[in-house]
Scaffold this motif. Structure first.
Motif, PDB file in Angstrom:
ATOM      1  N   ALA A  12      21.453 -17.921  21.587  1.00 25.37           N
ATOM      2  CA  ALA A  12      21.887 -18.273  20.022  1.00 25.37           C
ATOM      3  C   ALA A  12      20.467 -18.011  19.230  1.00 25.37           C
ATOM      4  O   ALA A  12      20.661 -17.354  18.240  1.00 25.37           O
ATOM      5  CB  ALA A  12      22.413 -19.584  19.831  1.00 25.37           C
ATOM      6  N   ASP A  15      20.436 -14.387  18.898  1.00 20.08           N
ATOM      7  CA  ASP A  15      21.246 -13.759  17.883  1.00 20.08           C
ATOM      8  C   ASP A  15      20.630 -14.010  16.515  1.00 20.08           C
ATOM      9  O   ASP A  15      20.851 -13.075  15.624  1.00 20.08           O
ATOM     10  CB  ASP A  15      22.552 -14.407  18.079  1.00 20.08           C
ATOM     11  N   VAL A  19      19.908 -11.238  13.568  1.00 24.62           N
ATOM     12  CA  VAL A  19      20.531 -11.400  12.282  1.00 24.62           C
ATOM     13  C   VAL A  19      19.476 -11.268  11.229  1.00 24.62           C
ATOM     14  O   VAL A  19      19.538 -10.495  10.153  1.00 24.62           O
ATOM     15  CB  VAL A  19      21.654 -12.238  12.314  1.00 24.62           C
ATOM     16  N   GLY A  57      14.790 -10.896  19.492  1.00 26.87           N
ATOM     17  CA  GLY A  57      16.255 -11.359  19.620  1.00 26.87           C
ATOM     18  C   GLY A  57      16.835 -10.765  20.722  1.00 26.87           C
ATOM     19  O   GLY A  57      17.346 -11.627  21.402  1.00 26.87           O
ATOM     20  N   VAL A  61      18.325 -13.006  24.075  1.00 19.89           N
ATOM     21  CA  VAL A  61      19.751 -12.695  24.268  1.00 19.89           C
ATOM     22  C   VAL A  61      19.859 -12.557  25.931  1.00 19.89           C
ATOM     23  O   VAL A  61      20.465 -13.258  26.667  1.00 19.89           O
ATOM     24  CB  VAL A  61      20.494 -11.866  23.478  1.00 19.89           C
TER      25      VAL A  61
END
Length: 105
Positions: A12, A15, A19, A57, A61
């Motif tokens: 998370a 992610d 973003v 990121g 993940v």
């Protein structure tokens, strides 16, 4: 079971970092290197902390998925993907950015 919960949190976080990196890039976002598209060098926000937070990121993940669903096949594929992403950065994007933006980069 604890590894799965840690994996969820790590994935998370990955992610969220991805973003934020896309939103910070705004119009300069692109996939790969484009010799024809002219963009600005982004140095504010999350880019003050990491040269390429999108790949950070991705790594988080992959690490999170390994922790959530560990098996040797997933581990091998994830490590391979992380290595290939970093080779892309080092061998293609770093050179491109140094040539395009010079000392500013």
């Amino acid at each position: 079971i604890w590894a799965r919960y840690i994996g969820i949190a790590v994935a998370a976080l990955g992610d969220v970092i991805f973003v934020i990196s896309v939103l910070t890039m705004r119009d300069s976002w692109r996939a790969g290197v484009s010799e024809t598209d002219k963009t600005e060098l982004v140095t504010e926000g999350i880019y003050q902390i990491s040269r390429n937070p999108a790949f950070l990121g991705f790594d988080l993940v992959y690490i999170g998925m390994i922790l959530m669903f560990f098996n040797w096949g997933l581990f091998a594929v994830s490590v391979f993907a992380m290595i290939m992403f970093h080779l892309q950065i080092v061998n293609v994007e770093e050179d491109f950015l140094a040539i395009t933006f010079g000392q500013e980069y």
